[in-house]
Design a protein around this motif. Structure first.
Motif, PDB file in Angstrom:
ATOM      1  N   THR A   1     112.831  67.568 -17.103  1.00  0.00           N
ATOM      2  CA  THR A   1     113.147  66.393 -16.288  1.00  0.00           C
ATOM      3  C   THR A   1     112.249  65.209 -16.613  1.00  0.00           C
ATOM      4  O   THR A   1     112.607  64.061 -16.356  1.00  0.00           O
ATOM      5  CB  THR A   1     113.025  66.710 -14.781  1.00  0.00           C
ATOM      6  OG1 THR A   1     111.664  67.019 -14.450  1.00  0.00           O
ATOM      7  CG2 THR A   1     113.920  67.872 -14.392  1.00  0.00           C
TER       8      THR A   1
ATOM      9  N   PHE B   1     117.557  58.547 -21.161  1.00  0.00           N
ATOM     10  CA  PHE B   1     118.576  57.843 -20.382  1.00  0.00           C
ATOM     11  C   PHE B   1     119.950  58.397 -20.760  1.00  0.00           C
ATOM     12  O   PHE B   1     120.272  58.517 -21.934  1.00  0.00           O
ATOM     13  CB  PHE B   1     118.511  56.343 -20.668  1.00  0.00           C
ATOM     14  CG  PHE B   1     119.636  55.545 -20.067  1.00  0.00           C
ATOM     15  CD1 PHE B   1     119.675  55.299 -18.699  1.00  0.00           C
ATOM     16  CD2 PHE B   1     120.658  55.061 -20.877  1.00  0.00           C
ATOM     17  CE1 PHE B   1     120.715  54.565 -18.146  1.00  0.00           C
ATOM     18  CE2 PHE B   1     121.695  54.327 -20.328  1.00  0.00           C
ATOM     19  CZ  PHE B   1     121.728  54.082 -18.951  1.00  0.00           C
TER      20      PHE B   1
ATOM     21  N   ASN C   1     117.467  63.407  -6.360  1.00  0.00           N
ATOM     22  CA  ASN C   1     117.084  61.993  -6.354  1.00  0.00           C
ATOM     23  C   ASN C   1     116.486  61.586  -7.692  1.00  0.00           C
ATOM     24  O   ASN C   1     116.662  60.450  -8.152  1.00  0.00           O
ATOM     25  CB  ASN C   1     116.100  61.712  -5.213  1.00  0.00           C
ATOM     26  CG  ASN C   1     114.808  62.513  -5.337  1.00  0.00           C
ATOM     27  OD1 ASN C   1     114.835  63.674  -5.763  1.00  0.00           O
ATOM     28  ND2 ASN C   1     113.676  61.922  -4.954  1.00  0.00           N
ATOM     29  N   HIS C   2     115.799  62.517  -8.352  1.00  0.00           N
ATOM     30  CA  HIS C   2     115.213  62.241  -9.662  1.00  0.00           C
ATOM     31  C   HIS C   2     116.306  62.067 -10.706  1.00  0.00           C
ATOM     32  O   HIS C   2     116.242  61.165 -11.557  1.00  0.00           O
ATOM     33  CB  HIS C   2     114.265  63.377 -10.055  1.00  0.00           C
ATOM     34  CG  HIS C   2     113.394  63.066 -11.229  1.00  0.00           C
ATOM     35  ND1 HIS C   2     113.643  63.567 -12.487  1.00  0.00           N
ATOM     36  CD2 HIS C   2     112.276  62.296 -11.349  1.00  0.00           C
ATOM     37  CE1 HIS C   2     112.709  63.130 -13.323  1.00  0.00           C
ATOM     38  NE2 HIS C   2     111.860  62.353 -12.656  1.00  0.00           N
TER      39      HIS C   2
ATOM     40  N   LEU D   1     119.207  61.014 -10.123  1.00  0.00           N
ATOM     41  CA  LEU D   1     119.857  59.740  -9.802  1.00  0.00           C
ATOM     42  C   LEU D   1     119.093  58.566 -10.397  1.00  0.00           C
ATOM     43  O   LEU D   1     119.665  57.724 -11.099  1.00  0.00           O
ATOM     44  CB  LEU D   1     119.990  59.606  -8.281  1.00  0.00           C
ATOM     45  CG  LEU D   1     120.741  58.389  -7.726  1.00  0.00           C
ATOM     46  CD1 LEU D   1     121.354  58.740  -6.372  1.00  0.00           C
ATOM     47  CD2 LEU D   1     119.819  57.187  -7.567  1.00  0.00           C
ATOM     48  N   VAL D   2     117.793  58.505 -10.138  1.00  0.00           N
ATOM     49  CA  VAL D   2     117.037  57.326 -10.565  1.00  0.00           C
ATOM     50  C   VAL D   2     116.822  57.290 -12.080  1.00  0.00           C
ATOM     51  O   VAL D   2     116.669  56.215 -12.658  1.00  0.00           O
ATOM     52  CB  VAL D   2     115.678  57.226  -9.836  1.00  0.00           C
ATOM     53  CG1 VAL D   2     115.893  57.084  -8.343  1.00  0.00           C
ATOM     54  CG2 VAL D   2     114.785  58.426 -10.143  1.00  0.00           C
ATOM     55  N   LYS D   3     116.827  58.477 -12.744  1.00  0.00           N
ATOM     56  CA  LYS D   3     116.652  58.500 -14.197  1.00  0.00           C
ATOM     57  C   LYS D   3     117.975  58.533 -14.946  1.00  0.00           C
ATOM     58  O   LYS D   3     118.012  58.443 -16.174  1.00  0.00           O
ATOM     59  CB  LYS D   3     115.797  59.706 -14.615  1.00  0.00           C
ATOM     60  CG  LYS D   3     114.312  59.525 -14.350  1.00  0.00           C
ATOM     61  CD  LYS D   3     113.475  60.544 -15.127  1.00  0.00           C
ATOM     62  CE  LYS D   3     113.507  60.325 -16.623  1.00  0.00           C
ATOM     63  NZ  LYS D   3     112.612  61.249 -17.357  1.00  0.00           N
ATOM     64  N   ASN D   4     119.078  58.707 -14.202  1.00  0.00           N
ATOM     65  CA  ASN D   4     120.409  58.654 -14.812  1.00  0.00           C
ATOM     66  C   ASN D   4     120.623  59.767 -15.853  1.00  0.00           C
ATOM     67  O   ASN D   4     121.013  59.509 -16.984  1.00  0.00           O
ATOM     68  CB  ASN D   4     120.649  57.289 -15.466  1.00  0.00           C
ATOM     69  CG  ASN D   4     122.040  56.752 -15.161  1.00  0.00           C
ATOM     70  OD1 ASN D   4     122.382  56.524 -14.007  1.00  0.00           O
ATOM     71  ND2 ASN D   4     122.838  56.559 -16.190  1.00  0.00           N
TER      72      ASN D   4
END
Length: 325
Positions: free
Chosen positions: A218, A223, A243-244, A246-249
């Motif tokens: 992770t 990207f 959530n991780h 999500l924010v890192k796509n």
């Protein structure tokens, strides 16, 4: 015939017992196969321990992947139907699921082509959609499943980073074709992968380990990267922080190859055709590190369970079967 049986759950080296049994009788839609070679998979150890998702009734013979011979002399690949697994002189399998053993591989190599390479192909091509020029990170790159993914990644035109544990396994990973090898025992995996990719990370990550390996994944996934979860050899099943993702796509993809046998068996046949072609062209070749006689199966399964082997360890019930096609 001789066959290894598990009469109670526990460590393979302690609970597997070599017995004299009658040959199994095929049921409806099944065939009797003479075992020419049986590949050892980590799930065989888990099954002995009673920790696998498939729990056959005791006693049973482990061995989920064989190169066998039909009564009319055809060399085939098969997943034996439990409780009559492959660590025996004879096994039974579903007739409709037999695959022709590639002529380019000997019996031991052919026995090791099925589960690990199918898993790798489905993970990289079906689930992750790997493309030429992408970077592939393979955890446990010198192991049976990892070595298959390394070869398939190179065949797909990817740059391959292999993570291993120890100098011996690092040497094996280099021989397999890894462009970059990271020894997790002496190097910082996250730092080494970021350095190797110029800080971008890996586009596809192949994880048969779980635990800390997943956490590392992770932190180094690129990207729009894809982490493919194929197993938990570490014994630790991680919890994904969505959530991780999500924010890192990035994407987290699961792969249970066995489901394709019931959900889409035609795709399994298609995959086998692709693997047979790759083997014929020399693009892939199972790394068979040990060929052991039937009487050595329990000790060999224990070594695989302990994580001290490289490539594939294959049980050859009859002398000579593992050496030539």
């Amino acid at each position: 015939m001789q066959a290894w049986q598990v009469h109670q759950n526990g460590e393979p080296g302690e609970v597997m017992r070599l017995d004299d049994l009658e040959r199994p009788v095929p049921g409806e839609g099944q065939v009797l196969l003479r075992v020419r070679a049986a590949n050892i998979n980590f799930p065989d150890a888990l099954m002995c321990r009673g920790l696998y998702q498939v729990k056959p009734p005791l006693p049973f013979t482990p061995g989920a992947e064989i190169c066998g011979e039909t009564q009319d002399g055809r060399r085939v690949l098969a997943n034996p139907a439990l409780p009559y697994g492959g660590f025996a002189e004879y096994a039974v399998a579903d007739a409709g699921a037999l695959l022709a053993a590639p002529d380019s591989l000997d019996d031991a190599e052919a026995a090791a082509l099925h589960i690990g390479y199918q898993t790798g192909w489905f993970a990289l091509h079906r689930r992750a959609g790997i493309e030429a020029g992408e970077t592939l990170l393979v955890h446990a790159a010198a192991g049976g499943v990892g070595s298959a993914a390394v070869q398939l990644g190179k065949a797909a035109g990817a740059t391959v980073i292999g993570v291993v544990g120890g100098a011996d396994k690092a040497a094996v990973a280099r021989e397999l074709g890894c462009d970059v090898v990271v020894d997790r025992r002496t190097e910082n995996v996250i730092g080494a992968v970021k350095e190797a990719t110029g800080g971008r990370g890996a586009d596809v990550i192949y994880d048969p380990v779980g635990g800390d390996a997943y956490t590392q994944s992770t932190k180094v996934v690129a990207f729009e990267g894809r982490i493919v979860v194929v197993g938990f050899a570490s014994g630790t099943i991680p919890s994904a922080a969505l959530n991780h993702a999500l924010v890192k796509n990035y994407s987290i993809l699961g792969l249970h190859w066995g489901l394709y046998n019931t959900k889409n068996p035609k795709l399994v046949q298609h995959c086998h055709e692709q693997l047979t072609d790759l083997a014929a062209r020399g693009a892939i070749k199972p790394l068979v590190s040990e060929r052991v006689p039937l009487e050595g199966a329990a000790a060999a399964v224990q070594r695989v369970a302990d994580g001290v082997t490289t490539g594939r360890v294959v049980v050859v019930p009859t002398p000579g079967n593992g050496a030539s096609a």
